[in-house]
Design a protein around this motif. Structure first.
Motif, short mmCIF file in Angstrom:
data_model
loop_
_atom_site.label_atom_id
_atom_site.label_comp_id
_atom_site.label_asym_id
_atom_site.label_seq_id
_atom_site.Cartn_x
_atom_site.Cartn_y
_atom_site.Cartn_z
N SER A 97 0.84 -1.19 0.00
CA SER A 97 0.00 0.00 0.00
C SER A 97 0.88 1.25 0.00
CB SER A 97 -0.91 0.00 1.22
OG SER A 97 -0.14 -0.02 2.42
N ASP A 99 0.72 5.53 1.36
CA ASP A 99 -0.04 6.53 2.11
C ASP A 99 0.92 7.65 2.52
OD1 ASP A 99 -2.09 7.82 3.38
OD2 ASP A 99 -2.70 6.09 4.59
N THR A 129 4.46 1.55 1.72
CA THR A 129 4.61 0.92 3.03
C THR A 129 5.89 0.08 3.08
OG1 THR A 129 2.22 0.83 3.33
CG2 THR A 129 3.54 -0.65 4.69
#
Length: 249
Positions: A97, A99, A129
């Motif tokens: 992921s 973010d 990540t």
């Protein structure tokens, strides 16, 4: 990574990302610098690719290169605009992921004046990540390292500063040694001899670089090897070939 090579040889690939490079709007200034730095470090740059700002193409290239070489370095596509998709593409290549990274957010918040840390600039804090950050002493927006892939900016002075931060973390191989021989001859006069010398000295790589100054042809011959003995033997053979060609002039 490669497993069919000696342990003292470290290999790398460089992936240049950006439509502007392929269109010619921007002239790449990073490939030569990366090649020079890696050579001095003892790492063989084995492949360079240029791909557009296209997620599928970036993912395909990253996965192909990271499985083939010890290190992959990328430049471009980690800025604040909509077409800066490198970070998302790298995350997809690794199946992780992505973010807003609190470490990157803190660096950028401290860098920008109040009210200037816009949503667009916050995009530069989006990190896959599990990645480590790469310091950016120029504009502060960090690059990142995930697995054996090092993701850096495309702007030359920023990329070069990031690479300086990365180099001390790399495993270096045996450095390549080199000798040069200047031949006051056109390349064609010694091409056959060089071909045979290269065949006779497989531990070396011989480069031939013709020059023309004011209508006078000459050739610089560069012999490279990892060990002194084969380098010296090949250099002696090249010098003898140049001398023989001159004597037959």
């Amino acid at each position: 990574m490669q497993s069919d090579k000696p342990n003292d040889i470290v290999t790398a690939a460089f992936l240049v990302i950006g439509d502007e490079i392929l269109s010619g709007r921007t002239k790449d200034k990073n490939i030569g610098h990366v090649a020079d730095v890696l050579t001095m470090t003892g790492i063989d740059l084995r492949e360079v690719r240029v791909v557009p700002d296209d997620e599928e193409r970036i993912v395909e290239a990253v996965n192909a290169l990271r499985s083939r070489y010890d290190y992959v370095f990328t430049s471009g596509g980690i800025g604040p605009t909509h077409d800066d998709i490198t970070a998302d593409s790298i995350a997809k290549a690794f199946g992780v992921s992505i973010d807003y990274d609190p470490r990157a957010m803190a660096i950028l918040e401290a860098h920008y004046a109040p009210g200037q840390f816009t949503d667009a600039r916050k995009r530069m804090a989006r990190i896959p990540t599990g990645a480590d950050l790469i310091e950016n002493p120029v504009s502060k927006a960090p690059g990142f390292r995930i697995g054996n892939v090092h993701v850096m900016a495309g702007v030359p002075n920023i990329m070069q500063a990031m690479l300086d931060a990365v180099v001390p973390t790399l495993r270096a191989g045996r450095k390549i040694l080199s000798r040069s021989v200047d031949a006051p001859l056109p390349e064609s006069r010694i091409a056959d001899a060089l071909r045979q010398i290269q065949k006779d000295h497989p531990e070396t790589v011989i480069g031939s670089y013709p020059r023309n100054q004011d209508g006078r042809y000459s050739t610089q011959l560069v012999i490279r090897a990892r060990d002194e003995d084969p380098l010296n033997r090949a250099t002696e053979a090249v010098e003898a070939a140049v001398a023989a060609a001159l004597s037959n002039a």
